[in-house]
Design a protein around this motif. Sequence first.
Motif, PDB file in Angstrom:
ATOM      1  N   PHE A  65       5.070   9.025  -1.160  1.00  0.00           N
ATOM      2  CA  PHE A  65       4.189   9.860  -0.342  1.00  0.00           C
ATOM      3  C   PHE A  65       2.733   9.438  -0.525  1.00  0.00           C
ATOM      4  O   PHE A  65       1.963   9.332   0.445  1.00  0.00           O
ATOM      5  CB  PHE A  65       4.380  11.322  -0.750  1.00  0.00           C
ATOM      6  N   GLU A  66       2.346   9.186  -1.781  1.00  0.00           N
ATOM      7  CA  GLU A  66       0.977   8.763  -2.090  1.00  0.00           C
ATOM      8  C   GLU A  66       0.646   7.428  -1.416  1.00  0.00           C
ATOM      9  O   GLU A  66      -0.437   7.256  -0.859  1.00  0.00           O
ATOM     10  CB  GLU A  66       0.803   8.626  -3.603  1.00  0.00           C
ATOM     11  N   LEU A  67       1.554   6.478  -1.483  1.00  0.00           N
ATOM     12  CA  LEU A  67       1.310   5.162  -0.897  1.00  0.00           C
ATOM     13  C   LEU A  67       1.004   5.280   0.590  1.00  0.00           C
ATOM     14  O   LEU A  67       0.086   4.635   1.107  1.00  0.00           O
ATOM     15  CB  LEU A  67       2.526   4.255  -1.125  1.00  0.00           C
ATOM     16  N   PHE A  68       1.757   6.116   1.262  1.00  0.00           N
ATOM     17  CA  PHE A  68       1.551   6.278   2.704  1.00  0.00           C
ATOM     18  C   PHE A  68       0.243   7.009   2.996  1.00  0.00           C
ATOM     19  O   PHE A  68      -0.563   6.567   3.832  1.00  0.00           O
ATOM     20  CB  PHE A  68       2.727   7.045   3.314  1.00  0.00           C
ATOM     21  N   LYS A  69       0.007   8.137   2.309  1.00  0.00           N
ATOM     22  CA  LYS A  69      -1.161   8.972   2.624  1.00  0.00           C
ATOM     23  C   LYS A  69      -2.470   8.272   2.254  1.00  0.00           C
ATOM     24  O   LYS A  69      -3.474   8.401   2.974  1.00  0.00           O
ATOM     25  CB  LYS A  69      -1.052  10.318   1.913  1.00  0.00           C
ATOM     26  N   VAL A  70      -2.485   7.543   1.153  1.00  0.00           N
ATOM     27  CA  VAL A  70      -3.696   6.803   0.786  1.00  0.00           C
ATOM     28  C   VAL A  70      -3.955   5.695   1.805  1.00  0.00           C
ATOM     29  O   VAL A  70      -5.095   5.448   2.206  1.00  0.00           O
ATOM     30  CB  VAL A  70      -3.575   6.235  -0.644  1.00  0.00           C
ATOM     31  N   HIS A  71      -2.882   5.028   2.241  1.00  0.00           N
ATOM     32  CA  HIS A  71      -3.028   3.990   3.264  1.00  0.00           C
ATOM     33  C   HIS A  71      -3.617   4.559   4.548  1.00  0.00           C
ATOM     34  O   HIS A  71      -4.416   3.900   5.229  1.00  0.00           O
ATOM     35  CB  HIS A  71      -1.666   3.354   3.540  1.00  0.00           C
ATOM     36  N   MET A  72      -3.258   5.813   4.877  1.00  0.00           N
ATOM     37  CA  MET A  72      -3.756   6.445   6.098  1.00  0.00           C
ATOM     38  C   MET A  72      -5.133   7.070   5.904  1.00  0.00           C
ATOM     39  O   MET A  72      -5.706   7.626   6.857  1.00  0.00           O
ATOM     40  CB  MET A  72      -2.764   7.511   6.579  1.00  0.00           C
ATOM     41  N   GLY A  73      -5.683   7.035   4.692  1.00  0.00           N
ATOM     42  CA  GLY A  73      -7.014   7.553   4.444  1.00  0.00           C
ATOM     43  C   GLY A  73      -7.100   9.052   4.220  1.00  0.00           C
ATOM     44  O   GLY A  73      -8.188   9.624   4.281  1.00  0.00           O
ATOM     45  N   TYR A  97       8.631  17.438   5.444  1.00  0.00           N
ATOM     46  CA  TYR A  97       8.225  16.176   4.798  1.00  0.00           C
ATOM     47  C   TYR A  97       7.912  15.119   5.852  1.00  0.00           C
ATOM     48  O   TYR A  97       6.898  14.405   5.756  1.00  0.00           O
ATOM     49  CB  TYR A  97       9.340  15.693   3.871  1.00  0.00           C
ATOM     50  N   ALA A  98       8.766  15.026   6.869  1.00  0.00           N
ATOM     51  CA  ALA A  98       8.548  14.042   7.927  1.00  0.00           C
ATOM     52  C   ALA A  98       7.256  14.333   8.683  1.00  0.00           C
ATOM     53  O   ALA A  98       6.503  13.407   9.026  1.00  0.00           O
ATOM     54  CB  ALA A  98       9.735  14.044   8.888  1.00  0.00           C
ATOM     55  N   ASN A  99       6.962  15.608   8.923  1.00  0.00           N
ATOM     56  CA  ASN A  99       5.761  15.960   9.677  1.00  0.00           C
ATOM     57  C   ASN A  99       4.493  15.567   8.929  1.00  0.00           C
ATOM     58  O   ASN A  99       3.483  15.188   9.543  1.00  0.00           O
ATOM     59  CB  ASN A  99       5.742  17.458   9.975  1.00  0.00           C
ATOM     60  N   PHE A 100       4.526  15.637   7.588  1.00  0.00           N
ATOM     61  CA  PHE A 100       3.363  15.213   6.806  1.00  0.00           C
ATOM     62  C   PHE A 100       3.075  13.724   6.991  1.00  0.00           C
ATOM     63  O   PHE A 100       1.946  13.278   6.774  1.00  0.00           O
ATOM     64  CB  PHE A 100       3.582  15.514   5.325  1.00  0.00           C
ATOM     65  N   LEU A 101       4.083  12.972   7.416  1.00  0.00           N
ATOM     66  CA  LEU A 101       3.906  11.543   7.662  1.00  0.00           C
ATOM     67  C   LEU A 101       3.598  11.262   9.133  1.00  0.00           C
ATOM     68  O   LEU A 101       2.694  10.491   9.452  1.00  0.00           O
ATOM     69  CB  LEU A 101       5.166  10.779   7.231  1.00  0.00           C
ATOM     70  N   THR A 102       4.326  11.916  10.023  1.00  0.00           N
ATOM     71  CA  THR A 102       4.219  11.585  11.448  1.00  0.00           C
ATOM     72  C   THR A 102       3.029  12.227  12.143  1.00  0.00           C
ATOM     73  O   THR A 102       2.671  11.804  13.248  1.00  0.00           O
ATOM     74  CB  THR A 102       5.502  12.005  12.187  1.00  0.00           C
ATOM     75  N   ALA A 143      -8.554   0.544 -11.736  1.00  0.00           N
ATOM     76  CA  ALA A 143      -7.523   0.537 -12.777  1.00  0.00           C
ATOM     77  C   ALA A 143      -6.662  -0.702 -12.600  1.00  0.00           C
ATOM     78  O   ALA A 143      -6.709  -1.370 -11.564  1.00  0.00           O
ATOM     79  CB  ALA A 143      -6.682   1.811 -12.698  1.00  0.00           C
ATOM     80  N   TRP A 144      -5.873  -1.006 -13.623  1.00  0.00           N
ATOM     81  CA  TRP A 144      -4.948  -2.136 -13.559  1.00  0.00           C
ATOM     82  C   TRP A 144      -3.610  -1.719 -12.939  1.00  0.00           C
ATOM     83  O   TRP A 144      -3.014  -2.477 -12.184  1.00  0.00           O
ATOM     84  CB  TRP A 144      -4.705  -2.703 -14.957  1.00  0.00           C
ATOM     85  N   SER A 145      -3.138  -0.531 -13.310  1.00  0.00           N
ATOM     86  CA  SER A 145      -1.818  -0.064 -12.857  1.00  0.00           C
ATOM     87  C   SER A 145      -1.945   0.595 -11.485  1.00  0.00           C
ATOM     88  O   SER A 145      -1.722   1.800 -11.321  1.00  0.00           O
ATOM     89  CB  SER A 145      -1.230   0.917 -13.879  1.00  0.00           C
ATOM     90  N   VAL A 146      -2.282  -0.219 -10.495  1.00  0.00           N
ATOM     91  CA  VAL A 146      -2.504   0.268  -9.134  1.00  0.00           C
ATOM     92  C   VAL A 146      -1.641  -0.537  -8.166  1.00  0.00           C
ATOM     93  O   VAL A 146      -1.548  -1.763  -8.274  1.00  0.00           O
ATOM     94  CB  VAL A 146      -3.988   0.139  -8.731  1.00  0.00           C
ATOM     95  N   VAL A 147      -0.996   0.159  -7.247  1.00  0.00           N
ATOM     96  CA  VAL A 147      -0.218  -0.486  -6.184  1.00  0.00           C
ATOM     97  C   VAL A 147      -0.764  -0.015  -4.848  1.00  0.00           C
ATOM     98  O   VAL A 147      -0.724   1.182  -4.547  1.00  0.00           O
ATOM     99  CB  VAL A 147       1.284  -0.141  -6.300  1.00  0.00           C
ATOM    100  N   TRP A 148      -1.325  -0.922  -4.072  1.00  0.00           N
ATOM    101  CA  TRP A 148      -1.852  -0.596  -2.739  1.00  0.00           C
ATOM    102  C   TRP A 148      -2.829   0.578  -2.774  1.00  0.00           C
ATOM    103  O   TRP A 148      -2.776   1.487  -1.954  1.00  0.00           O
ATOM    104  CB  TRP A 148      -0.721  -0.319  -1.750  1.00  0.00           C
ATOM    105  N   GLY A 149      -3.688   0.556  -3.782  1.00  0.00           N
ATOM    106  CA  GLY A 149      -4.713   1.582  -3.883  1.00  0.00           C
ATOM    107  C   GLY A 149      -4.278   2.867  -4.553  1.00  0.00           C
ATOM    108  O   GLY A 149      -5.066   3.803  -4.682  1.00  0.00           O
TER     109      GLY A 149
END
Length: 266
Positions: A85-93, A150-155, A101-107
């Motif tokens: 969920f974090e990966l998607f929401k951070v990508h969307m701003g 859950y889907a609505n939080f993404l779509t 940090a070092w332990s970071v994946v896609w922000g």
Amino acid sequence: MTLSSLPFPLAQLVRFGLLEARACAFAVCMFTGFALSAAVPLPVPRYDALLLYAVALTALFWALRLETGREIAAIAGFHVVGLAFELFKVHMGSWSYPEAAWSVVWGVPLYSGFMYAAVGSYIVRAWRLLDLGLENYRPRAVTAVAVAIYANFLTHHWLPDLRVPLALLLVAATWGTWVHFTVGPRRARMPLALSFLLIGVFLWVAENIATLFDAWRYPHQAQVWALVHPAKLGAWALLVTVSFVLVALWKGADVRDRGETPEPSR
């Protein structure tokens, strides 16, 4: 002064507060980590330190038998779902993490999954400590609504936001559903939908504290901290439904209230 010397309603309120505090133990420890890591110089980037701290905290809870191995495995599922969920929401701003940090994946720093694990830990521990049971629970209907939430939080980034209709559907799906819980010598109950709202309120308060310590930040907090918008309260009340359904599915058939009242305390 002992609880038995207090008026019964007040004693019950104290007992309930103590049980809730025990259920929130992992979350409280995480917030303690946020505060200390913001005030104490660290040899590694702060988010990396928080990741090591959260892993050590999980091991400590297992070693002290505050959580069983089976419960930790279930909570790990929250970590995975939350991290996705974090990966998607951070990508969307929707929000961001202001520190390097070092332990970071896609922000997204990997410690962030433990924030969702803290919510899972609370629900799992509350279920056990308060001996939760459900009356008139409709698992298929509630699960279907939770998946849609859950889907609505993404779509909603591309499609219309259906948060309000989904909230109404959730009320309909949980209408007449009661969650039973034990406090001291009494078995009590409340509407399941109300429990979602109350948890949402506490999560919104926790979110304000977390952003104050730069655990993450919303766009309107980029320059200076500001209160998280109250609309997020409703978002948390909906999102906690997903967590609840996951635990209920994990519990399987052991979700119906047995209607038992514990023996009076001696």
